[in-house]
Design a protein around this motif. Structure first.
Motif, PDB file in Angstrom:
ATOM      1  N   GLU A   1       0.846  -1.180   0.000  1.00 41.34           N
ATOM      2  CA  GLU A   1       0.000   0.000   0.000  1.00 41.34           C
ATOM      3  C   GLU A   1       0.890   1.240   0.000  1.00 41.34           C
ATOM      4  OE1 GLU A   1      -3.251   1.716   3.089  1.00 41.34           O
ATOM      5  OE2 GLU A   1      -3.296  -0.441   2.695  1.00 41.34           O
ATOM      6  N   GLU A   2       0.546   2.200  -0.830  1.00 42.59           N
ATOM      7  CA  GLU A   2       1.359   3.410  -0.957  1.00 42.59           C
ATOM      8  C   GLU A   2       1.492   4.137   0.370  1.00 42.59           C
ATOM      9  OE1 GLU A   2       1.330   7.601  -3.398  1.00 42.59           O
ATOM     10  OE2 GLU A   2       0.647   5.779  -4.400  1.00 42.59           O
ATOM     11  N   ILE A   3       2.702   4.561   0.672  1.00 41.48           N
ATOM     12  CA  ILE A   3       2.967   5.363   1.859  1.00 41.48           C
ATOM     13  C   ILE A   3       2.649   6.805   1.484  1.00 41.48           C
ATOM     14  CG2 ILE A   3       4.729   6.143   3.486  1.00 41.48           C
ATOM     15  CD1 ILE A   3       6.231   3.473   2.779  1.00 41.48           C
ATOM     16  N   PRO A   4       1.778   7.479   2.225  1.00 38.63           N
ATOM     17  CA  PRO A   4       1.439   8.858   1.886  1.00 38.63           C
ATOM     18  C   PRO A   4       2.697   9.732   1.776  1.00 38.63           C
ATOM     19  CG  PRO A   4      -0.006   8.045   3.611  1.00 38.63           C
ATOM     20  CD  PRO A   4       1.079   7.009   3.425  1.00 38.63           C
ATOM     21  N   ALA A   5       2.711  10.613   0.789  1.00 39.99           N
ATOM     22  CA  ALA A   5       3.887  11.441   0.513  1.00 39.99           C
ATOM     23  C   ALA A   5       4.349  12.227   1.732  1.00 39.99           C
ATOM     24  CB  ALA A   5       3.595  12.388  -0.651  1.00 39.99           C
TER      25      ALA A   5
ATOM     26  N   ARG B   1      13.313   7.782  14.392  1.00 36.94           N
ATOM     27  CA  ARG B   1      13.197   6.762  15.441  1.00 36.94           C
ATOM     28  C   ARG B   1      11.781   6.682  15.977  1.00 36.94           C
ATOM     29  NH1 ARG B   1      17.883   7.590  19.694  1.00 36.94           N
ATOM     30  NH2 ARG B   1      16.024   7.241  20.880  1.00 36.94           N
ATOM     31  N   PHE B   2      11.297   5.464  16.138  1.00 37.83           N
ATOM     32  CA  PHE B   2      10.000   5.126  16.741  1.00 37.83           C
ATOM     33  C   PHE B   2       8.796   5.528  15.892  1.00 37.83           C
ATOM     34  CE2 PHE B   2      12.910   5.987  20.359  1.00 37.83           C
ATOM     35  CZ  PHE B   2      13.118   4.653  20.722  1.00 37.83           C
ATOM     36  N   TYR B   3       9.009   6.049  14.695  1.00 34.38           N
ATOM     37  CA  TYR B   3       7.868   6.439  13.873  1.00 34.38           C
ATOM     38  C   TYR B   3       7.237   5.207  13.237  1.00 34.38           C
ATOM     39  CZ  TYR B   3       4.844   8.710  10.558  1.00 34.38           C
ATOM     40  OH  TYR B   3       3.735   9.111   9.861  1.00 34.38           O
ATOM     41  N   ARG B   4       5.918   5.167  13.221  1.00 34.83           N
ATOM     42  CA  ARG B   4       5.172   4.084  12.573  1.00 34.83           C
ATOM     43  C   ARG B   4       4.120   4.713  11.678  1.00 34.83           C
ATOM     44  NH1 ARG B   4       5.188  -0.864  14.475  1.00 34.83           N
ATOM     45  NH2 ARG B   4       6.503  -1.342  16.225  1.00 34.83           N
ATOM     46  N   THR B   5       3.973   4.157  10.476  1.00 31.87           N
ATOM     47  CA  THR B   5       2.938   4.678   9.585  1.00 31.87           C
ATOM     48  C   THR B   5       1.560   4.212  10.013  1.00 31.87           C
ATOM     49  OG1 THR B   5       3.220   2.831   8.065  1.00 31.87           O
ATOM     50  CG2 THR B   5       4.428   4.863   7.572  1.00 31.87           C
ATOM     51  N   ASP B   6       1.523   3.098  10.768  1.00 32.29           N
ATOM     52  CA  ASP B   6       0.244   2.519  11.176  1.00 32.29           C
ATOM     53  C   ASP B   6       0.340   2.126  12.640  1.00 32.29           C
ATOM     54  OD1 ASP B   6      -2.098   1.117  11.540  1.00 32.29           O
ATOM     55  OD2 ASP B   6      -1.743  -0.320   9.921  1.00 32.29           O
ATOM     56  N   ASP B   7      -0.333   2.877  13.510  1.00 37.71           N
ATOM     57  CA  ASP B   7      -0.285   2.582  14.943  1.00 37.71           C
ATOM     58  C   ASP B   7      -0.868   1.216  15.282  1.00 37.71           C
ATOM     59  OD1 ASP B   7       0.936   4.980  15.579  1.00 37.71           O
ATOM     60  OD2 ASP B   7      -0.981   6.035  15.771  1.00 37.71           O
ATOM     61  N   ALA B   8      -1.681   0.657  14.403  1.00 37.77           N
ATOM     62  CA  ALA B   8      -2.273  -0.656  14.656  1.00 37.77           C
ATOM     63  C   ALA B   8      -1.220  -1.755  14.643  1.00 37.77           C
ATOM     64  CB  ALA B   8      -3.346  -0.960  13.613  1.00 37.77           C
ATOM     65  N   ARG B   9      -0.051  -1.488  14.091  1.00 35.53           N
ATOM     66  CA  ARG B   9       1.010  -2.499  14.035  1.00 35.53           C
ATOM     67  C   ARG B   9       1.896  -2.467  15.280  1.00 35.53           C
ATOM     68  NH1 ARG B   9       3.135  -2.479   7.803  1.00 35.53           N
ATOM     69  NH2 ARG B   9       1.324  -1.423   6.996  1.00 35.53           N
TER      70      ARG B   9
ATOM     71  N   SER C   1      10.171   5.316  -2.433  1.00 35.50           N
ATOM     72  CA  SER C   1       9.255   5.777  -3.475  1.00 35.50           C
ATOM     73  C   SER C   1       8.150   4.745  -3.627  1.00 35.50           C
ATOM     74  CB  SER C   1       9.985   6.000  -4.806  1.00 35.50           C
ATOM     75  OG  SER C   1      10.494   4.782  -5.308  1.00 35.50           O
ATOM     76  N   CYS C   2       7.026   5.205  -4.087  1.00 31.95           N
ATOM     77  CA  CYS C   2       5.861   4.341  -4.277  1.00 31.95           C
ATOM     78  C   CYS C   2       5.338   4.561  -5.692  1.00 31.95           C
ATOM     79  CB  CYS C   2       4.771   4.693  -3.273  1.00 31.95           C
ATOM     80  SG  CYS C   2       5.288   4.635  -1.554  1.00 31.95           S
ATOM     81  N   HIS C   3       5.104   3.461  -6.392  1.00 25.34           N
ATOM     82  CA  HIS C   3       4.570   3.559  -7.743  1.00 25.34           C
ATOM     83  C   HIS C   3       3.973   2.232  -8.176  1.00 25.34           C
ATOM     84  CE1 HIS C   3       8.441   1.675  -8.799  1.00 25.34           C
ATOM     85  NE2 HIS C   3       8.955   2.582  -8.005  1.00 25.34           N
ATOM     86  N   ASP C   4       2.841   2.299  -8.818  1.00 27.13           N
ATOM     87  CA  ASP C   4       2.182   1.124  -9.391  1.00 27.13           C
ATOM     88  C   ASP C   4       2.006  -0.021  -8.398  1.00 27.13           C
ATOM     89  OD1 ASP C   4       2.133   2.466 -11.874  1.00 27.13           O
ATOM     90  OD2 ASP C   4       4.135   1.724 -12.375  1.00 27.13           O
ATOM     91  N   GLY C   5       1.617   0.296  -7.155  1.00 24.31           N
ATOM     92  CA  GLY C   5       1.405  -0.742  -6.147  1.00 24.31           C
ATOM     93  C   GLY C   5       2.680  -1.343  -5.597  1.00 24.31           C
ATOM     94  N   LYS C   6       3.812  -0.702  -5.846  1.00 27.31           N
ATOM     95  CA  LYS C   6       5.115  -1.170  -5.362  1.00 27.31           C
ATOM     96  C   LYS C   6       5.702  -0.125  -4.424  1.00 27.31           C
ATOM     97  CE  LYS C   6       5.416  -4.601  -8.440  1.00 27.31           C
ATOM     98  NZ  LYS C   6       5.268  -5.964  -8.048  1.00 27.31           N
TER      99      LYS C   6
END
Length: 127
Positions: free
Chosen positions: A63-67, A76-84, A111-116
């Motif tokens: 899933e694309e990581i928001p820009a 350090r300690f940053y998470r894109t999804d607190d549910a994890r 970088s994120c592109h085409d589902g990668k």
């Protein structure tokens, strides 16, 4: 995880630095791709020479990581999804990867592109 690992590693690429830390960098990026891939997916690892630099790319489906979060994920300690939060990881891997890359006068990014999702580290080549 029933993932396919595909590689494209060029010969004759050399960097000067701490081999243990460089191995750790590779391990962190591959582990990150595995943890964030769905079962049956693919992880692609490439090492290429580009303009006097070694470029390590680790790519997985995802899933694309928001820009606005792409630079933050190296803190350090940053998470894109607190549910994890209960996965046994503490959000240090990518910060360590950045520190290793910085100490070798390189750069790291995503970088994120085409589902990668592609995480890459670029380090000046040595002799």
């Amino acid at each position: 995880h029933k993932l396919t690992l595909e590689t494209d590693i060029s010969d004759g690429i050399f960097v000067s630095g701490d081999s243990g830390r460089l191995k750790q960098l590779v391990s962190i990026l591959i582990d990150n791709a595995i943890r964030h891939s769905e079962s049956g997916g693919q992880v692609y690892v490439a090492l290429k020479s580009e303009r006097g630099e070694a470029r390590l790319s680790v790519i997985n489906d995802g899933e694309e990581i928001p820009a606005d979060r792409r630079e933050l994920i190296f803190e350090r300690f940053y998470r894109t999804d607190d549910a994890r939060g209960d996965d046994g990881h503490f959000g240090l891997g990518l910060a360590i990867a950045k520190a290793i890359t910085d100490s070798h006068k390189g750069k790291i990014g995503v970088s994120c592109h085409d589902g990668k999702i592609e995480f890459y580290a670029v380090i000046p080549q040595g002799k």
